[in-house]
Design an enzyme around this catalytic site. Structure first.
Site, PDB file in Angstrom:
ATOM      1  N   GLU A 274      36.471  80.027 -62.922  1.00 51.45           N
ATOM      2  CA  GLU A 274      35.930  79.066 -63.902  1.00 51.45           C
ATOM      3  C   GLU A 274      35.328  77.853 -63.190  1.00 51.45           C
ATOM      4  O   GLU A 274      34.237  77.413 -63.517  1.00 51.45           O
ATOM      5  CB  GLU A 274      37.046  78.558 -64.828  1.00 51.45           C
ATOM      6  CG  GLU A 274      37.717  79.623 -65.637  1.00 51.45           C
ATOM      7  CD  GLU A 274      37.193  79.699 -67.066  1.00 51.45           C
ATOM      8  OE1 GLU A 274      36.282  78.938 -67.434  1.00 51.45           O
ATOM      9  OE2 GLU A 274      37.725  80.546 -67.812  1.00 51.45           O
TER      10      GLU A 274
ATOM     11  N   ALA B 257      37.285  79.856 -80.109  1.00 55.95           N
ATOM     12  CA  ALA B 257      38.168  79.093 -80.991  1.00 55.95           C
ATOM     13  C   ALA B 257      39.150  78.252 -80.194  1.00 55.95           C
ATOM     14  O   ALA B 257      39.973  77.543 -80.750  1.00 55.95           O
ATOM     15  CB  ALA B 257      38.930  80.041 -81.916  1.00 55.95           C
ATOM     16  N   GLY B 258      39.075  78.346 -78.869  1.00 60.99           N
ATOM     17  CA  GLY B 258      39.987  77.563 -78.039  1.00 60.99           C
ATOM     18  C   GLY B 258      41.344  78.230 -77.868  1.00 60.99           C
ATOM     19  O   GLY B 258      42.335  77.560 -77.602  1.00 60.99           O
ATOM     20  N   LEU B 259      41.386  79.562 -78.009  1.00 64.24           N
ATOM     21  CA  LEU B 259      42.660  80.264 -77.792  1.00 64.24           C
ATOM     22  C   LEU B 259      42.646  81.036 -76.466  1.00 64.24           C
ATOM     23  O   LEU B 259      43.389  81.975 -76.266  1.00 64.24           O
ATOM     24  CB  LEU B 259      42.967  81.194 -78.973  1.00 64.24           C
ATOM     25  CG  LEU B 259      43.126  80.492 -80.327  1.00 64.24           C
ATOM     26  CD1 LEU B 259      43.393  81.500 -81.437  1.00 64.24           C
ATOM     27  CD2 LEU B 259      44.252  79.451 -80.287  1.00 64.24           C
TER      28      LEU B 259
ATOM     29  N   THR C 184      46.554  67.421 -69.775  1.00 63.22           N
ATOM     30  CA  THR C 184      47.507  66.980 -68.746  1.00 63.22           C
ATOM     31  C   THR C 184      47.476  67.903 -67.534  1.00 63.22           C
ATOM     32  O   THR C 184      47.858  67.495 -66.447  1.00 63.22           O
ATOM     33  CB  THR C 184      48.944  66.955 -69.310  1.00 63.22           C
ATOM     34  OG1 THR C 184      49.140  68.150 -70.064  1.00 63.22           O
ATOM     35  CG2 THR C 184      49.169  65.757 -70.204  1.00 63.22           C
TER      36      THR C 184
ATOM     37  N   TYR D 264      34.279  67.871 -71.562  1.00 60.40           N
ATOM     38  CA  TYR D 264      35.523  68.201 -70.863  1.00 60.40           C
ATOM     39  C   TYR D 264      35.459  67.690 -69.426  1.00 60.40           C
ATOM     40  O   TYR D 264      36.360  67.001 -68.941  1.00 60.40           O
ATOM     41  CB  TYR D 264      35.735  69.717 -70.883  1.00 60.40           C
ATOM     42  CG  TYR D 264      37.028  70.174 -70.250  1.00 60.40           C
ATOM     43  CD1 TYR D 264      38.163  70.383 -71.025  1.00 60.40           C
ATOM     44  CD2 TYR D 264      37.125  70.383 -68.877  1.00 60.40           C
ATOM     45  CE1 TYR D 264      39.356  70.788 -70.447  1.00 60.40           C
ATOM     46  CE2 TYR D 264      38.312  70.787 -68.294  1.00 60.40           C
ATOM     47  CZ  TYR D 264      39.420  71.004 -69.083  1.00 60.40           C
ATOM     48  OH  TYR D 264      40.600  71.405 -68.510  1.00 60.40           O
TER      49      TYR D 264
ATOM     50  N   SER E 117      40.296  83.003 -74.842  1.00 60.59           N
ATOM     51  CA  SER E 117      39.845  84.386 -74.679  1.00 60.59           C
ATOM     52  C   SER E 117      39.292  84.594 -73.264  1.00 60.59           C
ATOM     53  O   SER E 117      39.445  85.672 -72.692  1.00 60.59           O
ATOM     54  CB  SER E 117      38.804  84.760 -75.736  1.00 60.59           C
ATOM     55  OG  SER E 117      37.754  83.823 -75.755  1.00 60.59           O
ATOM     56  N   SER E 118      38.695  83.560 -72.668  1.00 59.87           N
ATOM     57  CA  SER E 118      38.146  83.775 -71.318  1.00 59.87           C
ATOM     58  C   SER E 118      39.258  83.901 -70.273  1.00 59.87           C
ATOM     59  O   SER E 118      39.199  84.783 -69.412  1.00 59.87           O
ATOM     60  CB  SER E 118      37.140  82.691 -70.948  1.00 59.87           C
ATOM     61  OG  SER E 118      37.684  81.422 -71.143  1.00 59.87           O
TER      62      SER E 118
ATOM     63  N   ASP F 200      45.756  77.748 -68.932  1.00 57.02           N
ATOM     64  CA  ASP F 200      45.418  78.925 -69.736  1.00 57.02           C
ATOM     65  C   ASP F 200      45.660  80.222 -68.958  1.00 57.02           C
ATOM     66  O   ASP F 200      46.195  81.200 -69.480  1.00 57.02           O
ATOM     67  CB  ASP F 200      43.951  78.871 -70.187  1.00 57.02           C
ATOM     68  CG  ASP F 200      43.625  77.579 -70.921  1.00 57.02           C
ATOM     69  OD1 ASP F 200      44.568  76.857 -71.290  1.00 57.02           O
ATOM     70  OD2 ASP F 200      42.432  77.290 -71.112  1.00 57.02           O
TER      71      ASP F 200
HETATM   72  C1  GLA Z   1      41.177  73.927 -71.801  1.00 56.27           C
HETATM   73  C2  GLA Z   1      41.362  74.118 -70.301  1.00 56.27           C
HETATM   74  C3  GLA Z   1      42.810  73.879 -69.873  1.00 56.27           C
HETATM   75  C4  GLA Z   1      43.338  72.563 -70.419  1.00 56.27           C
HETATM   76  C5  GLA Z   1      43.026  72.428 -71.908  1.00 56.27           C
HETATM   77  C6  GLA Z   1      43.393  71.081 -72.451  1.00 56.27           C
HETATM   78  O1  GLA Z   1      41.867  74.915 -72.494  1.00 56.27           O
HETATM   79  O2  GLA Z   1      40.981  75.420 -69.926  1.00 56.27           O
HETATM   80  O3  GLA Z   1      42.922  73.928 -68.474  1.00 56.27           O
HETATM   81  O4  GLA Z   1      42.833  71.487 -69.685  1.00 56.27           O
HETATM   82  O5  GLA Z   1      41.662  72.654 -72.186  1.00 56.27           O
HETATM   83  O6  GLA Z   1      44.757  70.906 -72.394  1.00 56.27           O
END
Ligand code: GLA
Length: 409
Positions: free
Chosen positions: A190, A153-155, A55, A251, A157-158, A202
């Site tokens: 990014e 892991a999608g948390l 979103t 993405y 880190s970057s 993030d």
């Molecule tokens: C990644 C992107 C965020 C966001 C999420 C999905 O983490 O860095 O900006 O779009 O995916 O919610």
């Protein structure tokens, strides 16, 4: 962290994230590598998103939490105009580059040490921002990076690396830069340097998160409302350990699909499209595009409802919203994987109406987030241990996390 200048809240958050022995070994390693002690150590957390995925770049709402895990950057000034950076967790790989204008303008992507692209991109955007705002240019710095977030892991880190770097530079050179600007520079690094068209979630939660709070962020004007987390629920993150593939290209494709639907309606983002408008246009939209947009528009409504449910500590409603969000990401937005779906199903079955679980972040593997009462933790652990490997051939890592403070130096 400048010799004992931490506030009490920061000390607490910091000690939660990294114990003393870890930090001491880190500063010693810096001293060994650069022949001088670091002038400061900056920290920025990773994040988990409770609800509101995909979103942010549609200028909608998100509800992330800053974790008590993140990235540390130790830093000291140099006499030259070089950035020298050591990645402690990558076998102490070392990269250096020059800050002069030409080098900045022509900075290539580094395919040998891809982690350094986050440093390069952040420094490049920060330098441009300082020039634009009439601040003195950056001078050289020696940097060392470490962290305790699982990588890939999608948390985030970057994002946490980008925010810790900006805090480190701000501390070293006394720069005037607020949390929102820091987040925007990280996102720009990014988007324009690394090549990921991510939104701002993030970086912003890493820069400005608060302990014990989730951040209700309106990505259209970056208005922030901190929402207290219910004390009755614990925060669990489960790493599916699915090797994330195609994350970048898929993405960016999702983002384009959303943009196409916005264009169809003649608006700049899906934020301006209501659920009713979207449903009325269903027959004229390509089915895949319709489903992508339905996820975004319905997810926005769920985020706002979740903020209310959290404030009310209503664990049944929290669970229903998380389940609906997961289904929408799986079926309409198509960013989940069978392994992640399996984890969500296992956890949800144990929880019943007592909390909830969903995939979190960009998707294509990565983590599941669960909010659950303490008395269910053991059973969730046991169920995952008994079933996940048998069903998927993978083992999951479970982190019981706390919310922590945003970036500081
Ligand atoms: C990644 C992107 C965020 C966001 C999420 C999905 O983490 O860095 O900006 O779009 O995916 O919610």
């Amino acid at each position: 962290m400048k010799n004992g200048e931490l506030t009490q809240a920061h000390t607490l958050a910091f000690n939660q994230a990294f114990n003393q022995a870890f930090t001491q070994a880190f500063t010693q390693a810096f001293t060994q590598a650069f022949g001088q002690e670091p002038a400061l150590v900056a920290y920025a957390p990773g994040r988990v998103n409770l609800i509101g995925d995909h979103t942010d770049y549609n200028l909608g709402w998100v509800l992330p939490v800053a974790l008590d895990r993140g990235t540390l950057v130790a830093a000291s000034q140099r006499d030259d105009f070089q950035i020298q950076v050591v990645a402690r967790d990558m076998d102490n790989e070392q990269v250096s580059f020059s800050l002069d204008d030409q080098a900045m303008a022509q900075m290539p992507l580094d395919s040998v040490s891809p982690w350094s692209n986050y440093v390069r991109g952040t420094v490049k955007m920060l330098s441009a921002y300082l020039a634009e705002t009439g601040q003195p240019p950056l001078r050289g710095a020696s940097l060392m990076i470490t962290g305790n977030l699982p990588k890939g892991a999608g948390l985030s880190s970057s994002a946490s690396l980008e925010m810790a770097l900006i805090k480190a530079f701000a501390g070293l050179f006394d720069l005037k830069i607020d949390g929102i600007k820091a987040a925007q520079l990280g996102q720009q690094a990014e988007n324009e340097f690394v090549g990921c068209n991510c939104g701002i979630m993030d970086q912003l939660i890493s820069a400005m998160g608060e302990a014990e709070r989730a951040m209700l962020l309106d990505c259209s004007d970056l208005a922030i409302n901190q929402v207290a987390l219910p004390r009755s629920l614990s925060l669990m993150i489960i790493n599916s350990n699915v090797k994330r593939a195609l994350v970048g290209s898929e993405y960016n494709l999702r983002r384009e699909q959303c943009q196409k639907v916005a264009q169809y309606f003649g608006v700049s983002s899906l934020r301006q499209v209501s659920y009713k408008q979207l449903c009325q246009a269903e027959a004229s939209l390509e089915p895949t595009l319709f489903r992508r947009a339905r996820h975004v528009v319905s997810e926005n409504a769920r985020v706002l409802e979740m903020a209310e449910a959290l404030s009310a500590g209503d664990s049944a409603r929290i669970g229903r919203l998380m389940a609906a969000s997961h289904r929408s990401l799986r079926d309409d937005f198509a960013v989940s994987t069978p392994e992640v779906d399996c984890l969500v199903a296992l956890v949800s079955e144990v929880l019943g109406m007592d909390g909830g679980a969903r995939m979190t972040g960009g998707g294509f593997g990565g983590c599941v987030v669960a909010l659950l009462p303490e008395h269910k933790i053991a059973e969730v652990r046991e169920t995952i241990a008994a079933e996940y490997q048998a069903r998927t051939g993978l083992t999951a890592d479970i982190y019981l996390c706390h919310s922590g403070a945003g970036a500081f130096a």
